[in-house]
Scaffold this active site. Sequence first.
Site, PDB file in Angstrom:
ATOM      1  N   LYS A  11       0.840  -1.208   0.000  1.00 44.51           N
ATOM      2  CA  LYS A  11       0.000   0.000   0.000  1.00 44.51           C
ATOM      3  C   LYS A  11       0.871   1.253   0.000  1.00 44.51           C
ATOM      4  CE  LYS A  11       0.562   1.361   4.563  1.00 44.51           C
ATOM      5  NZ  LYS A  11       1.202   2.590   5.019  1.00 44.51           N
ATOM      6  N   ASP A 138      -3.030  -1.548   9.751  1.00 44.85           N
ATOM      7  CA  ASP A 138      -3.111  -1.467   8.291  1.00 44.85           C
ATOM      8  C   ASP A 138      -3.732  -2.713   7.657  1.00 44.85           C
ATOM      9  OD1 ASP A 138      -1.981   1.035   8.194  1.00 44.85           O
ATOM     10  OD2 ASP A 138       0.066   0.305   7.884  1.00 44.85           O
TER      11      ASP A 138
HETATM   12  O1  C5P Z   1      -1.447  -1.385  14.847  1.00 44.75           O
HETATM   13  P1  C5P Z   1       0.023  -1.509  14.614  1.00 44.75           P
HETATM   14  O2  C5P Z   1       0.636  -2.603  15.456  1.00 44.75           O
HETATM   15  O3  C5P Z   1       0.395  -1.600  13.189  1.00 44.75           O
HETATM   16  O4  C5P Z   1       0.654  -0.141  15.127  1.00 44.75           O
HETATM   17  C1  C5P Z   1       2.019  -0.011  15.402  1.00 44.75           C
HETATM   18  C2  C5P Z   1       2.214   1.154  16.335  1.00 44.75           C
HETATM   19  O5  C5P Z   1       1.970   2.386  15.667  1.00 44.75           O
HETATM   20  C3  C5P Z   1       1.305   1.182  17.558  1.00 44.75           C
HETATM   21  O6  C5P Z   1       1.844   0.460  18.625  1.00 44.75           O
HETATM   22  C4  C5P Z   1       1.205   2.655  17.871  1.00 44.75           C
HETATM   23  O7  C5P Z   1       2.334   3.066  18.609  1.00 44.75           O
HETATM   24  C5  C5P Z   1       1.306   3.308  16.509  1.00 44.75           C
HETATM   25  N1  C5P Z   1      -0.006   3.647  15.920  1.00 44.75           N
HETATM   26  C6  C5P Z   1      -0.707   4.731  16.453  1.00 44.75           C
HETATM   27  N2  C5P Z   1      -1.920   5.052  15.898  1.00 44.75           N
HETATM   28  C7  C5P Z   1      -2.424   4.353  14.853  1.00 44.75           C
HETATM   29  C8  C5P Z   1      -1.713   3.263  14.312  1.00 44.75           C
HETATM   30  C9  C5P Z   1      -0.494   2.936  14.887  1.00 44.75           C
HETATM   31  O8  C5P Z   1      -0.263   5.386  17.383  1.00 44.75           O
HETATM   32  N3  C5P Z   1      -3.589   4.703  14.345  1.00 44.75           N
END
Ligand code: C5P
Length: 285
Positions: A11, A138
């Site tokens: 993406k 994502d």
């Molecule tokens: O959801 P994912 O594990 O991909 O997110 C990785 C990190 O990115 C989270 O632990 C958080 O610190 C940050 N994040 C965030 N807000 C989002 C997506 C991700 O703060 N909407």
Amino acid sequence: MVTLKERAYAKLNLTLDILGKRPDGYHELESVMQTVSLYDLLEMDLHTGKDWVLCCDREDIPCDSRNLAWKAAELYCRTAGKDPEGITIRVEKHIPSGAGMGGGSADAAAVLRMLNRYYGEPFSREELADLGAKVGSDVPFCVLGGTVMCRGRGEILRPLASMPKCVILGCKPEFSLSTPVLFRKMDQEQNLAHPDNRAMERAIAAGDLQAIAREINNVFDPVVSREYPQINHIKSLCSRFGALAAQMTGSGSVVFAIMPDETAARQAAQELKQTYPQVFIGEPV
Ligand code: C5P
């Protein structure tokens, strides 16, 4: 034994905005995401009669339950109440990691789609996307794909008209960035340069590539560019070859550019490869 195969498309964030910080520590986002033709290839053996195995052709990718593809398979089987009697997942990586191209999320989404197809589609696409949100922010977008307005943590999806056909050039600088560290850094920033998502929606609805290019904007880009001059170096090189827009995707570090045509993209790619080995040419899918 049964073998399933699926492409896991990368993406790009055409826009990426942070609207605020949420009580759960995540950030409220608004982002127009776009699937591009760069993909990992996933193969999955079911009913192997052995312990679960994940193998990958790249050393920097975890080959155990830390891998999002593994997590997705576990979550799917648990939620659907299925026992696949041993799984082997093979991942052929083409999407760079630590790049902002959702490589791990794309693999997880591909696993969810494969398993759901194999078991006769017990979950709708929307339910599968909701399941994906438990694996990573994502993943819901990667389950759906196309051109989508994503909100919340990334799990509220509104499909948009398809992006017009164009040539996209991507280039990864040597450094990678930690997404959580970058989000924390953003909390200290005062005047964020917010994208205009309404204008981007209008540009996409009109199928106007020039207008889309004008609205390409990622709130992380100026913050990362300040510290890493490679970002602006890649952008200016793309501009020299006529790029309509050039911007970092997600939390970086890949910079993508909308190029005027295939020839310009190839020429720019050749030049970029002298400094940055990870360069690709693709299109929206
Ligand atoms: O959801 P994912 O594990 O991909 O997110 C990785 C990190 O990115 C989270 O632990 C958080 O610190 C940050 N994040 C965030 N807000 C989002 C997506 C991700 O703060 N909407």
